[in-house]
Scaffold this active site. Structure first.
Site, PDB file in Angstrom:
ATOM      1  N   THR A 104       0.845  -1.198   0.000  1.00  0.00           N
ATOM      2  CA  THR A 104       0.000   0.000   0.000  1.00  0.00           C
ATOM      3  C   THR A 104       0.876   1.241   0.000  1.00  0.00           C
ATOM      4  O   THR A 104       1.745   1.398   0.846  1.00  0.00           O
ATOM      5  CB  THR A 104      -0.915   0.015   1.236  1.00  0.00           C
ATOM      6  N   CYS A 171       8.206  18.227   5.269  1.00  0.00           N
ATOM      7  CA  CYS A 171       8.267  17.916   3.841  1.00  0.00           C
ATOM      8  C   CYS A 171       6.851  17.909   3.270  1.00  0.00           C
ATOM      9  O   CYS A 171       6.050  17.034   3.611  1.00  0.00           O
ATOM     10  CB  CYS A 171       8.929  16.565   3.606  1.00  0.00           C
ATOM     11  N   TYR A 185       6.589  13.365  12.840  1.00  0.00           N
ATOM     12  CA  TYR A 185       6.830  14.476  13.758  1.00  0.00           C
ATOM     13  C   TYR A 185       7.244  15.712  12.964  1.00  0.00           C
ATOM     14  O   TYR A 185       7.560  15.647  11.770  1.00  0.00           O
ATOM     15  CB  TYR A 185       7.967  14.131  14.734  1.00  0.00           C
ATOM     16  N   TYR A 451      11.692   6.382   9.507  1.00  0.00           N
ATOM     17  CA  TYR A 451      12.979   6.390   8.804  1.00  0.00           C
ATOM     18  C   TYR A 451      13.380   4.936   8.580  1.00  0.00           C
ATOM     19  O   TYR A 451      14.406   4.469   9.047  1.00  0.00           O
ATOM     20  CB  TYR A 451      14.048   7.123   9.609  1.00  0.00           C
TER      21      TYR A 451
END
Length: 509
Positions: A104, A171, A185, A451
């Site tokens: 997904t 971003c 965050y 990350y």
């Protein structure tokens, strides 16, 4: 512990998908899609297969952000770019019944590409067309579909109210689905926490294609937008090694977690060109955001961190929405509509993460700089200060466990230009990570789920070893892993939703 989110049609966070023994058949999968959707919401134009090379490749790369995975492999049978909730339900059910693994994808920012690659036959459920956002200013709440970007969310909030905000990342092209569900965050976290701390409700599609929300799942989830002042202050200040950058950074780590929670300050060491031709140096770039006017920020930093040498000219007063443009590195005066753009600009990159619990000595920083100088291309370490509200939210309040006891989070990242440089770049990142080991968390060496880093442990695409899952799962979720495995066992007992770093279904007595 609750870990749902206010995003429409996100498949459960604890999942991502499995494959059956029989060889999958793409034709029968597509036939199933047509059977399970209605003429009122036709799915034909949402299906892309390898039979049409041009449209298939275009659909794949449009949301493939990491060029390490730029070419779809032969295991990819189809891409379903959902345009309606029923398309999501049909894709899940048909993939399961036909024995095809499912991945997904929302914004395509999975750092290891696990939302769009697999070593076994699979289909991609692409959510980028499910991007509606409904803002309720009176209740300070919003419904956000999984395919919406953070930039689109910020513009919607700005259009509705100038003193409301949502504590998410900087971003603007990141998809809301992955960002929120993974514990995203941003620069409001010391004041208001992270995305999952502001849950309102969730609409999920389970393994049987059934729609679930807070009420049907029995969850007790409440959350809101947060309030921000009309005027905030930001700055960006560089300190190279020659300007005492290491000394300022050392002092920053001692004071940044103790600042008032109205101040968030990021340190961003990176390799840059020096003053002499062919010479390299480290520039530590300090970014900050303050709830208030510049004069108050100046007084605070001149007292707590005078080594920075902050001047009034460094400080810029603006609205919260304007700060989103600043943090995205857009010049002053850039129109808000730039955050609605969805550029296709993939690159080769690799990232890793760490949590720091005690000050890094100056000699530790110097060892890191020495290793960073070995990189031929862009390399940086982004350090995000903790403290404030992050210290007061219990580690088991949500699935995100990294709270009190952390001074700052580190993201290591490098980018390069050509596939021939991939092996060397990945090797150097591992070496940089090894240099940092004495100065970061241990037993386990913690990592941030958003990350994603395949190096910390992984399973093959087609199976999930519980022992291996405990290795990477403990690093991502610490003591919350047990609860997540139990949730997985309740809602996906056969482990249909799965990827190389998914959570296995395990019940504990």
């Amino acid at each position: 512990m609750n870990y749902a989110i206010s995003v429409l049609c996100i498949v459960l966070f604890v999942s991502v998908l499995e494959v059956a023994v029989a060889k999958p058949n793409s034709a029968s999968f597509i036939e199933c899609l047509h059977y399970r959707t209605s003429p009122e919401n036709p799915i034909t134009d949402a299906i892309f297969t390898p039979d049409n090379t041009t449209t298939f490749f275009s659909s794949y790369v449009s949301y493939t952000k990491n060029k390490r995975y730029y070419n779809p492999n032969q295991n990819l049978l189809a891409i379903v770019v959902a345009e309606h909730v029923s398309h999501v339900q049909a894709t899940v059910v048909c993939a399961k019944t036909k024995g095809i693994q499912l991945r997904t994808r929302s914004g395509g920012h999975d750092l290891e590409g696990l939302s769009y690659i697999s070593s076994v036959p699979f289909v991609i459920l692409d959510m980028h067309n499910l991007r509606s956002i409904t803002v309720d200013v009176t209740r300070k709440k919003a419904w956000v579909q999984a395919g919406a970007t953070l930039g689109e969310l910020y513009v919607k909030i700005k259009d509705a109210n100038r003193t409301l905000a949502f504590p998410a990342g900087v971003c603007p092209t990141v998809g809301a689905g992955g960002h929120i569900s993974g514990g995203g965050y941003g620069n409001l976290m010391r004041k208001y926490g992270i995305t999952v701390d502001h849950v309102v409700d969730a609409l999920l599609v389970d393994v049987n294609g059934k729609l679930l929300n807070r009420a049907t799942m029995g969850e007790d989830l409440f959350g809101r937008f947060v309030e921000v002042p009309k005027i905030m202050t930001v700055f960006r200040v560089n300190k190279t090694l020659e300007q005492g950058g290491t000394d300022v950074l050392y002092k920053w780590q001692l004071v940044s977690t103790k600042f008032p929670e109205d101040l968030f300050m990021r340190a961003w060491p990176q390799v840059v060109n020096g003053t002499k031709n062919g010479e390299k140096t480290i520039a530590v770039v300090f970014y900050a955001q303050f709830f208030g006017r510049a004069d108050k920020l100046m007084a605070l930093l001149n007292k707590r961190l005078p080594e920075l040498g902050l001047t009034r000219e460094d400080c810029h007063e603006m609205s919260w929405f304007e700060t989103t443009l600043f943090w995205a590195d857009y010049p002053e005066g850039t129109p808000p509509t730039v955050l609605l753009e969805r550029p296709t600009n993939p690159g080769f990159f690799k990232s890793k993460s760490d949590y720091v619990k005690k000050p890094i000595p100056k000699e530790g920083f110097e060892k890191l700089w020495k290793k960073m100088f070995e990189f031929k291309h862009t390399v940086w370490m982004q350090m995000n200060a903790y403290g404030g509200l992050m210290d007061r939210i219990p580690s088991n309040a949500t699935a995100f466990p990294h709270r009190k006891g952390n001074m700052f989070k580190v993201q290591y990242s490098t980018t390069w230009l050509d596939a021939s440089e991939t092996e060397t770049s990945l090797s150097l990142m591992k070496e940089l990570y090894e240099v940092a080991e004495p100065y970061v968390s241990s037993n386990p060496r913690e990592a941030f789920f958003n990350y994603r880093d395949i190096d910390i442990g992984s399973n093959p695409s087609g199976e999930t070893s519980v022992d291996e899952a405990k290795i990477y799962g403990t690093k991502y979720f610490l003591g919350n892993l047990k609860r997540l495995m139990e949730v997985k066992a309740k809602y996906d007992p056969d482990n249909f939703f799965k990827n190389e770093q998914s959570i296995p279904p395990v019940r504990f007595m």
